[in-house]
Write an enzyme that holds these catalytic residues in place. Structure first.
Site, PDB file in Angstrom:
ATOM      1  N   TYR A 478      38.361 -58.908  50.624  1.00  0.00           N
ATOM      2  CA  TYR A 478      38.713 -58.389  49.294  1.00  0.00           C
ATOM      3  C   TYR A 478      40.060 -57.676  49.347  1.00  0.00           C
ATOM      4  O   TYR A 478      41.036 -58.136  48.819  1.00  0.00           O
ATOM      5  CB  TYR A 478      37.611 -57.467  48.775  1.00  0.00           C
ATOM      6  CG  TYR A 478      37.821 -57.058  47.338  1.00  0.00           C
ATOM      7  CD1 TYR A 478      37.488 -57.926  46.310  1.00  0.00           C
ATOM      8  CD2 TYR A 478      38.370 -55.809  47.009  1.00  0.00           C
ATOM      9  CE1 TYR A 478      37.692 -57.578  44.983  1.00  0.00           C
ATOM     10  CE2 TYR A 478      38.575 -55.447  45.684  1.00  0.00           C
ATOM     11  CZ  TYR A 478      38.231 -56.330  44.681  1.00  0.00           C
ATOM     12  OH  TYR A 478      38.441 -55.984  43.360  1.00  0.00           O
ATOM     13  N   SER A 558      37.761 -62.390  42.552  1.00  0.00           N
ATOM     14  CA  SER A 558      38.538 -61.441  41.764  1.00  0.00           C
ATOM     15  C   SER A 558      39.833 -61.107  42.514  1.00  0.00           C
ATOM     16  O   SER A 558      40.641 -61.998  42.763  1.00  0.00           O
ATOM     17  CB  SER A 558      37.698 -60.198  41.472  1.00  0.00           C
ATOM     18  OG  SER A 558      38.280 -59.430  40.458  1.00  0.00           O
ATOM     19  N   ASP A 642      34.770 -65.089  31.240  1.00  0.00           N
ATOM     20  CA  ASP A 642      35.335 -64.019  32.065  1.00  0.00           C
ATOM     21  C   ASP A 642      36.476 -63.363  31.301  1.00  0.00           C
ATOM     22  O   ASP A 642      37.567 -63.918  31.181  1.00  0.00           O
ATOM     23  CB  ASP A 642      35.841 -64.581  33.396  1.00  0.00           C
ATOM     24  CG  ASP A 642      36.210 -63.481  34.386  1.00  0.00           C
ATOM     25  OD1 ASP A 642      36.343 -62.321  33.953  1.00  0.00           O
ATOM     26  OD2 ASP A 642      36.354 -63.779  35.581  1.00  0.00           O
ATOM     27  N   HIS A 677      32.570 -62.580  34.710  1.00  0.00           N
ATOM     28  CA  HIS A 677      33.175 -62.228  35.992  1.00  0.00           C
ATOM     29  C   HIS A 677      32.146 -62.149  37.116  1.00  0.00           C
ATOM     30  O   HIS A 677      32.506 -62.075  38.285  1.00  0.00           O
ATOM     31  CB  HIS A 677      33.901 -60.888  35.849  1.00  0.00           C
ATOM     32  CG  HIS A 677      34.924 -60.635  36.899  1.00  0.00           C
ATOM     33  ND1 HIS A 677      36.010 -61.464  37.110  1.00  0.00           N
ATOM     34  CD2 HIS A 677      35.040 -59.645  37.824  1.00  0.00           C
ATOM     35  CE1 HIS A 677      36.745 -60.993  38.105  1.00  0.00           C
ATOM     36  NE2 HIS A 677      36.172 -59.892  38.559  1.00  0.00           N
TER      37      HIS A 677
END
Length: 713
Positions: A478, A558, A642, A677
């Protein structure tokens, strides 16, 4: 890339792959024709083409047609994979076990969430002491397809009234329903158009919530950047709701909440996802003014507890790893703050319950928890069940029992009952999962990034796995927004492990594992550090023969989708498969959609300065796909609802890759309908999606047959 024909013995114990990989077995992909426009933007004198700008219009019939044609091609490709249904069946079987949340007390009832196994949404139950549990709210009845989910829920202090929000189709826009908690009678009209909001009651009179004005154009993609805090008085219509904060002060994120003792209204206001102003209103004095405790966005501050005139705040002001301070309401300026729990060398996360503070410290992404009293005196270290992640220890001041959960990559989350007066824990709920945790190992290692920085990574695999470079491996990361990746169990990952796969998670810079300095080292003009950390993690896995480039897949969602997009465009030779999910992929325009401008602390913006533009342009995945390069087999995933990272990012990236890809590796995009999302996505859709992802991954590693000797397959 050539596919090796040798397979490890450990892998054969889980999967018997075919011993012939014929290129012709990969079906030819004929991509839909994606038209190119002539949109041209100029940044600091440099012209930048944006041929797929038209795909940003999520309301157009042309975009809708493109989505349908892309999904058709993707599903036709996936249909050729012979073991796709086998993976889905196994994941479904593993998923089918009872799951519980920790209980919380409101009035006469304890409330808890439960999923019988394969229900699309968790059901909220309640029970009185000595009586059977009853269903309080069942989100599975909110819509026929399970795509309407329960979001926030807030009870009055006496537990007699409740306000809860729902999300439809995965959107961040919410509706709020107000109900009598005892009779379950709906009390008034639904409140609509609520976004990025908590719900916080003041007495039984009304509650605070936050939202933006509904934007012009598409509510799923148009910019929203002036957040407001409202107060809704029970029994009045929404158009009478009073704006408490945000009418004159333009802030992108505003949250308001009432302290448990009902004496203070606390407002956090921010222009980005890092740093906030802090305001407090003393509700003991009816005509009191809103006090500005902190008037800048340089640090993070959150009121965690109040007692009389004393307020307690978690802050990273002069404490990058966070500390707890207190101040008197009449002496609130930072020069009067007193340390209660000082900063340590490890990152602090705080929770409160039973009148105590519970300090969770991350030590190389692993939990240690200590109990303190409000004067900062350490009571004890909490003995956790093992090495992993804990969460919970939250409750009301009068609660005699608290609960916490514990998990790691091989241990399903179990709930423990905790007595704060004695420090003793006992098992409350342990799930019965058809997964043999004892057959797997999780190993934490430290590797060096490009600039020599030491980065931790946890690698999970089946015991006895031979390190011969031939193990299908997913590397996950991430690296942003101060988010910490700590060990947690997932049925999705368990399915991958059962198939003989290796699962690795790297704790990259940009995250919160080592405090503010670690976060800042992966932001704006330091963002390349994150990509370098991820690439170095892949190189470590290959060097140590956990896998090889032929059997490596990279995945992230993301901000992690950006990570995958940047890594695969910078080092396309390093991996065989790339799996960017709901990614931020157009770094020149991300801030023009919904609340994207609030991410500028991490990214900077293309109109900020020429230096920042050049930096973003240098790694923006959409702008760094090159003609004639052989990119990994890529499955882009996104949702049509999203409205956090709009799907146009994924649409444009997939279009660039399909147009410029050299070689035979397929580039597909899977666009989930009635999904956003991620939060609230029905279980059925999650299982379908990951069966497709794993099938695509293995198939493009040259694995054309999957004959599993695992009994449950």
């Amino acid at each position: 890339m050539k596919h090796k024909l040798k397979f490890s013995l450990s892998l054969l114990l889980a999967i018997l792959f075919s011993n012939i990989y014929a290129q012709k077995s990969i079906p030819d992909v004929k991509y839909p024709i994606t038209k190119k426009g002539n949109t041209l933007d100029t940044y600091f004198g440099k012209e930048v083409q944006d041929p797929y700008r038209w795909l940003e219009d999520d309301m157009s019939a042309e975009t809708e047609s493109w989505v349908k044609s892309q999904n058709k091609v993707t599903q036709e490709f996936l249909a050729h994979i012979p073991y796709r249904n086998k993976i889905k069946e196994r994941m479904t079987k593993l998923w089918n076990y009872e799951k519980y949340s920790s209980p919380t007390r409101h009035g006469e009832y304890e409330y808890f969430y439960k999923n019988d196994g394969l229900q699309n949404q968790y059901v909220l139950y309640r029970q009185k002491k000595g009586m059977d549990a009853e269903i309080f709210l069942d989100p599975n009845t909110f819509s026929e397809d399970g795509t309407t989910s329960l979001s926030n829920i807030s009870f009055t202090k006496d537990g007699t009234k409740v306000a809860y929000s729902i999300s439809e189709g995965g959107s961040d826009w919410r509706k709020v329903i107000v109900m009598d908690a005892l009779s379950k009678e709906i009390l008034e009209d639904t409140i609509t158009d609520v976004k990025f909001s908590s719900l916080s009651w003041y007495k039984n009179e009304g509650f605070y919530y936050s939202s933006y004005d509904k934007p012009d154009g598409s509510e799923l993609s148009a910019k929203t950047d002036q957040h407001k805090l409202y107060y809704h008085k029970l029994g009045t219509s929404q158009d009478q709701d009073k704006v408490i904060f945000g009418l004159d002060q333009k802030r992108r994120y505003v949250f308001g909440y009432i302290t448990e003792d009902q004496q203070y209204l606390v407002i956090n206001a921010a222009i980005s996802t890092s740093g906030n102003e802090l305001y407090i209103k003393d509700l003991k004095k009816p005509d009191s003014e809103l006090i500005c405790v902190v008037d800048n966005f340089d640090n993070d501050h959150n009121v965690i507890y109040s007692k009389g005139d004393q307020l307690y705040v978690a802050t990273n002001l002069n404490a990058p790893n966070k500390k707890i301070i207190s101040f008197d309401i009449d002496k609130y300026h930072p020069e009067h703050w007193l340390d209660v729990i000082p900063e340590t060398e490890n990152v602090l996360t705080i929770s409160t319950g039973s009148g105590y503070f519970f300090a969770e410290y991350m030590i190389d992404a692993i939990s240690k928890v200590y109990q303190f009293d409000p004067k900062g005196r350490k009571i004890r270290e909490i003995v956790l069940p093992g090495v992993g992640s804990s969460s919970g220890f939250s409750g009301k001041i009068k609660d005699k029992t608290l609960y916490y959960s514990f998990t790691n990559y091989t241990t399903p989350s179990s709930i423990y009952e905790f007595d704060p007066s004695t420090g003793k824990s006992k098992l409350f709920k342990k799930p019965k999962v058809g997964f043999d945790s004892d057959a797997y190992d999780s190993k934490q290692i430290f590797y060096k990034s490009k600039d020599g920085t030491k980065v931790p990574m946890i690698i999970t695999f089946k015991k006895g796995t031979e390190l011969d470079g031939n193990n299908p491996t997913i590397l996950y990361g991430y690296g942003g927004f101060n988010v910490s990746l700590t060990p947690s169990f997932s049925i999705v990952n368990a399915t991958w492990l059962e198939m003989g796969g290796v699962y690795a998670v790297a704790n990259l810079r940009g995250g919160g594992e080592y405090g503010k300095a670690w976060h800042d080292a992966g932001t704006q003009l330091n963002k390349q550090n994150v990509f370098d950390d991820f690439i170095a993690a892949a190189e470590y896995l290959i060097k140590e023969k956990y896998t090889s480039s032929e059997y490596l897949a990279i995945r992230g969602g993301s901000n992690g989708g950006l990570l995958v997009g940047a890594a695969m465009t910078q080092r396309p030779d390093l991996m065989q498969v790339a799996l960017p999910a709901v990614g931020v992929l157009d770094m020149l325009r991300y801030h023009t959609f919904t609340a994207g401008a609030g991410w500028a602390y991490d990214y900077g913006t293309s109109d900020q300065s020429e230096e920042m533009f050049n930096y973003l342009y240098g790694y923006s995945p959409v702008h760094n796909v090159r003609k004639g390069v052989e990119y990994p087999a890529t499955l882009v995933t996104t949702g049509d609802h999203d409205d956090r990272v709009v799907p146009a990012h994924s649409f444009k990236f997939a279009s660039e890759l399909q147009d410029k890809q050299a070689g035979v590796n397929p580039v597909l995009i899977r666009i989930e309908t009635q999904a956003g999302h991620g939060a609230g996505t029905p279980v059925s859709k999650i299982i379908d999606q990951y069966a497709d992802i794993f099938s695509f991954t293995l198939y493009n590693m040259g694995i054309t047959e999957l004959n599993a000797p695992i009994k449950s397959f």
